[in-house]
Design an enzyme around this catalytic site. Structure first.
Site, PDB file in Angstrom:
ATOM      1  N   TRP A 161       0.812  -1.230   0.000  1.00 57.15           N
ATOM      2  CA  TRP A 161       0.000   0.000   0.000  1.00 57.15           C
ATOM      3  C   TRP A 161       0.839   1.270   0.000  1.00 57.15           C
ATOM      4  CZ3 TRP A 161      -4.386  -2.247  -0.830  1.00 57.15           C
ATOM      5  CH2 TRP A 161      -4.865  -3.285  -0.031  1.00 57.15           C
ATOM      6  N   GLY A 247       0.721  13.778  10.149  1.00 58.92           N
ATOM      7  CA  GLY A 247       0.231  13.458   8.809  1.00 58.92           C
ATOM      8  C   GLY A 247      -1.281  13.382   8.752  1.00 58.92           C
ATOM      9  N   GLU A 368      -3.611   6.121   7.000  1.00 57.93           N
ATOM     10  CA  GLU A 368      -3.016   6.829   8.154  1.00 57.93           C
ATOM     11  C   GLU A 368      -3.848   6.599   9.430  1.00 57.93           C
ATOM     12  OE1 GLU A 368      -1.013  10.497   7.677  1.00 57.93           O
ATOM     13  OE2 GLU A 368      -0.749  10.210   5.521  1.00 57.93           O
TER      14      GLU A 368
HETATM   15  C1  LIG Z   1      -4.841   3.753  -1.002  1.00 53.20           C
HETATM   16  C2  LIG Z   1      -3.995   3.435   0.195  1.00 53.20           C
HETATM   17  C3  LIG Z   1      -2.807   4.114   0.403  1.00 53.20           C
HETATM   18  C4  LIG Z   1      -1.998   3.807   1.496  1.00 53.20           C
HETATM   19  N1  LIG Z   1      -0.785   4.436   1.640  1.00 53.20           N
HETATM   20  C5  LIG Z   1       0.080   3.999   2.597  1.00 53.20           C
HETATM   21  C6  LIG Z   1       1.428   4.497   2.641  1.00 53.20           C
HETATM   22  O1  LIG Z   1       1.821   5.369   1.867  1.00 53.20           O
HETATM   23  N2  LIG Z   1       2.276   3.966   3.559  1.00 53.20           N
HETATM   24  C7  LIG Z   1       1.888   2.986   4.429  1.00 53.20           C
HETATM   25  O2  LIG Z   1       2.725   2.576   5.232  1.00 53.20           O
HETATM   26  N3  LIG Z   1       0.624   2.511   4.419  1.00 53.20           N
HETATM   27  C8  LIG Z   1      -0.282   2.976   3.517  1.00 53.20           C
HETATM   28  N4  LIG Z   1      -1.561   2.469   3.472  1.00 53.20           N
HETATM   29  C9  LIG Z   1      -1.969   1.457   4.430  1.00 53.20           C
HETATM   30  C10 LIG Z   1      -3.012   1.963   5.419  1.00 53.20           C
HETATM   31  O3  LIG Z   1      -2.421   2.839   6.334  1.00 53.20           O
HETATM   32  C11 LIG Z   1      -3.668   0.734   6.058  1.00 53.20           C
HETATM   33  O4  LIG Z   1      -4.477   0.149   5.062  1.00 53.20           O
HETATM   34  C12 LIG Z   1      -4.490   1.100   7.268  1.00 53.20           C
HETATM   35  O5  LIG Z   1      -3.661   1.516   8.327  1.00 53.20           O
HETATM   36  C13 LIG Z   1      -5.370  -0.059   7.730  1.00 53.20           C
HETATM   37  O6  LIG Z   1      -4.647  -1.241   7.833  1.00 53.20           O
HETATM   38  P1  LIG Z   1      -5.213  -2.591   7.158  1.00 53.20           P
HETATM   39  O7  LIG Z   1      -5.535  -2.256   5.754  1.00 53.20           O
HETATM   40  O8  LIG Z   1      -4.256  -3.673   7.413  1.00 53.20           O
HETATM   41  O9  LIG Z   1      -6.588  -2.867   7.905  1.00 53.20           O
HETATM   42  P2  LIG Z   1      -6.757  -3.671   9.281  1.00 53.20           P
HETATM   43  O10 LIG Z   1      -5.774  -3.190  10.281  1.00 53.20           O
HETATM   44  O11 LIG Z   1      -6.802  -5.122   8.977  1.00 53.20           O
HETATM   45  O12 LIG Z   1      -8.198  -3.196   9.713  1.00 53.20           O
HETATM   46  C14 LIG Z   1      -9.392  -3.782   9.211  1.00 53.20           C
HETATM   47  C15 LIG Z   1     -10.572  -3.298  10.044  1.00 53.20           C
HETATM   48  O13 LIG Z   1     -10.384  -3.694  11.415  1.00 53.20           O
HETATM   49  C16 LIG Z   1     -10.500  -2.571  12.273  1.00 53.20           C
HETATM   50  N5  LIG Z   1      -9.598  -2.737  13.411  1.00 53.20           N
HETATM   51  C17 LIG Z   1      -8.315  -3.183  13.411  1.00 53.20           C
HETATM   52  N6  LIG Z   1      -7.792  -3.155  14.631  1.00 53.20           N
HETATM   53  C18 LIG Z   1      -8.761  -2.647  15.447  1.00 53.20           C
HETATM   54  C19 LIG Z   1      -8.861  -2.369  16.844  1.00 53.20           C
HETATM   55  N7  LIG Z   1      -7.824  -2.555  17.664  1.00 53.20           N
HETATM   56  N8  LIG Z   1     -10.020  -1.881  17.326  1.00 53.20           N
HETATM   57  C20 LIG Z   1     -11.073  -1.677  16.515  1.00 53.20           C
HETATM   58  N9  LIG Z   1     -11.060  -1.896  15.194  1.00 53.20           N
HETATM   59  C21 LIG Z   1      -9.915  -2.398  14.666  1.00 53.20           C
HETATM   60  C22 LIG Z   1     -10.111  -1.384  11.408  1.00 53.20           C
HETATM   61  O14 LIG Z   1     -10.654  -0.172  11.931  1.00 53.20           O
HETATM   62  C23 LIG Z   1     -10.683  -1.761  10.062  1.00 53.20           C
HETATM   63  O15 LIG Z   1     -12.043  -1.380   9.990  1.00 53.20           O
HETATM   64  C24 LIG Z   1      -2.410   2.805   2.401  1.00 53.20           C
HETATM   65  C25 LIG Z   1      -3.612   2.124   2.199  1.00 53.20           C
HETATM   66  C26 LIG Z   1      -4.386   2.414   1.104  1.00 53.20           C
HETATM   67  C27 LIG Z   1      -5.662   1.634   0.882  1.00 53.20           C
END
Ligand SMILES: Cc1cc2nc3c(=O)[nH]c(=O)nc-3n(C[C@H](O)[C@H](O)[C@H](O)COP(=O)(O)OP(=O)(O)OC[C@H]3O[C@@H](n4cnc5c(N)ncnc54)[C@H](O)[C@@H]3O)c2cc1C
Length: 386
Positions: A161, A247, A368
């Site tokens: 990502w 950020g 973020e």
């Molecule tokens: C278009 C895009 C650009 C991005 N750009 C960057 C980037 O430049 N650099 C980078 O490092 N990352 C980047 N990301 C990653 C982004 O920061 C992550 O997708 C985000 O932090 C969520 O992580 P995940 O996708 O693994 O979801 P998960 O962590 O698997 O979460 C899935 C669901 O579970 C919920 N959840 C998880 N843990 C908890 C908790 N403890 N309590 C309650 N609810 C919870 C979340 O709220 C969410 O609804 C990007 C993502 C996208 C889609």
């Protein structure tokens, strides 16, 4: 008694001129290409060059290093202005300024700053590589390894990502030197694109902000000198927390600009579209919806500006930044959705500008830190003893 105290939303003359100039540029140069960039899921390199020429790729970089020497608040104004036209372009500028440059300014050594800041102001795009397949919200569960070997570090792992990865020449990569130490093993590295062992992998085909590149980053025995450690070994988690805290204000600005863009379209449309012999904007039902959207928008902007001004004043912004991002991203989705509704059938097709903004809005609640993670951050601040 007249209240002459400016609100947080009041811009100083130079701030207003700066924001207007960025918006005018975006309206003139970017708007004609928004639809084709979205369809192609690509941003023309010439546009990225124009952003450098406009001075929005190194807003906080000191003039001595070739930047604009302006405030964090100005970065927020630029992101908001660009996002009114295209949130994809806005996030490229946002990551460059509020994450990459911000981290280098705070944590970079003098020689790192001398080496990279002038280029980041001139022609070098930066990216921020924290997330992995197994570590998103739980960011410090990352698995990318950094092994010290005779004055350098060898990085191995896969990042997912990564915004700007297609365009970037410099990556801030987070890896662990000591998995057993948990977050205290994490270290941040400055990795140039042409470093052997680094490859930009699969590019995601996304719902929204399609012109912004989001790619996998593959590190396969990627050797970087120890002088490329950003900050202190084992303190990468501090680099990540502190930069992401700030950020988030940028994402709040992106979402506020997006909401403003959608609102502007809706206001124009309800005055032009006639039904029952009248402009649809003459119906009270429509007026009330727009009045609520305008209130939402103003509240989002106030939260974002408040957090940004506090940050520039050197005050803690953990709660304020989380609130700004949480609220602005919800407002963006609501206002973009309303704008689609007010366009009627013509809001549901690709010819309409609001269809894209509705898709773009969704990401604000994900990257973020998801909305749940923002709520968790806010809850920790208001219930510190629990
Ligand atoms: C278009 C895009 C650009 C991005 N750009 C960057 C980037 O430049 N650099 C980078 O490092 N990352 C980047 N990301 C990653 C982004 O920061 C992550 O997708 C985000 O932090 C969520 O992580 P995940 O996708 O693994 O979801 P998960 O962590 O698997 O979460 C899935 C669901 O579970 C919920 N959840 C998880 N843990 C908890 C908790 N403890 N309590 C309650 N609810 C919870 C979340 O709220 C969410 O609804 C990007 C993502 C996208 C889609």
């Amino acid at each position: 008694m007249a209240d002459t105290a400016p609100s947080f939303a009041t811009l100083a003359e130079d701030e207003r001129l700066f924001q207007n100039s960025v918006y005018e540029y975006a309206d003139r140069e970017i708007r004609p290409h928004v639809r084709e960039m979205d369809a192609a899921a690509a941003m023309p390199p010439a546009l990225v060059q124009q952003l450098f020429a406009l001075g929005v790729m190194g807003i906080q970089i000191p003039e001595s290093h070739g930047g604009a020497g302006a405030s964090f608040f100005n970065s927020i104004l630029a992101v908001e202005a660009l996002s009114r036209v295209d949130p994809s372009v806005a996030v490229l500028v946002d990551v460059q300024n509020t994450l990459v440059i911000n981290a280098l300014l705070r944590w970079g050594s003098a020689s790192q700053q001398d080496r990279w800041l002038p280029r980041l102001a001139a022609d070098l795009v930066g990216a921020y590589a924290l997330s992995e397949a197994g570590s998103g919200s739980d960011a410090f569960a990352l698995a990318t390894r950094a092994v010290e070997e005779g004055g350098s570090y060898v990085l191995t792992g896969r990042k997912l990502w990564i915004t700007n990865a297609h365009e970037a020449g410099l990556f801030i990569v987070f890896a662990t030197c000591d998995p057993a130490a948990g977050h205290r093993g994490i270290t941040a590295f400055l990795v140039e694109r042409d470093t052997r062992g680094l490859a930009v992998g699969h590019k995601e085909d996304k719902l929204g902000i399609r012109a912004s590149s989001t790619c996998e980053l593959v590190l396969d025995g990627c050797r970087v000198p120890a002088s490329h450690v950003l900050g202190v070994r084992g303190e990468g988690y501090k680099v990540a927390i502190e930069t992401l805290n700030e950020g988030r204000i940028g994402i709040g600005a992106q979402m506020t600009g997006l909401a403003q863009g959608a609102f502007d379209h809706a206001v124009r449309h309800v005055q032009a579209r006639r039904q029952f012999g009248r402009a649809i904007g003459e119906f009270q039902g429509v007026q009330f919806e727009l009045a609520r959207a305008a209130t939402d928008l103003e509240a989002a902007r106030l939260l974002v500006y408040h957090a940004a001004r506090m940050r520039d004043a050197g005050r803690p912004v953990v709660k304020e930044a989380a609130m700004a991002k949480l609220f602005a991203s919800e407002v963006a989705e609501r206002v973009a959705s309303l704008s689609v509704n007010l366009y009627g059938g013509s809001g549901f097709v690709k010819d309409s500008p609001v269809e894209k903004l509705y898709r773009d809005a969704k990401i604000g609640q994900i990257y973020e830190g998801t909305s749940n993670l923002q709520l968790q951050t806010i809850a920790k601040q208001i219930l510190p003893a629990v």
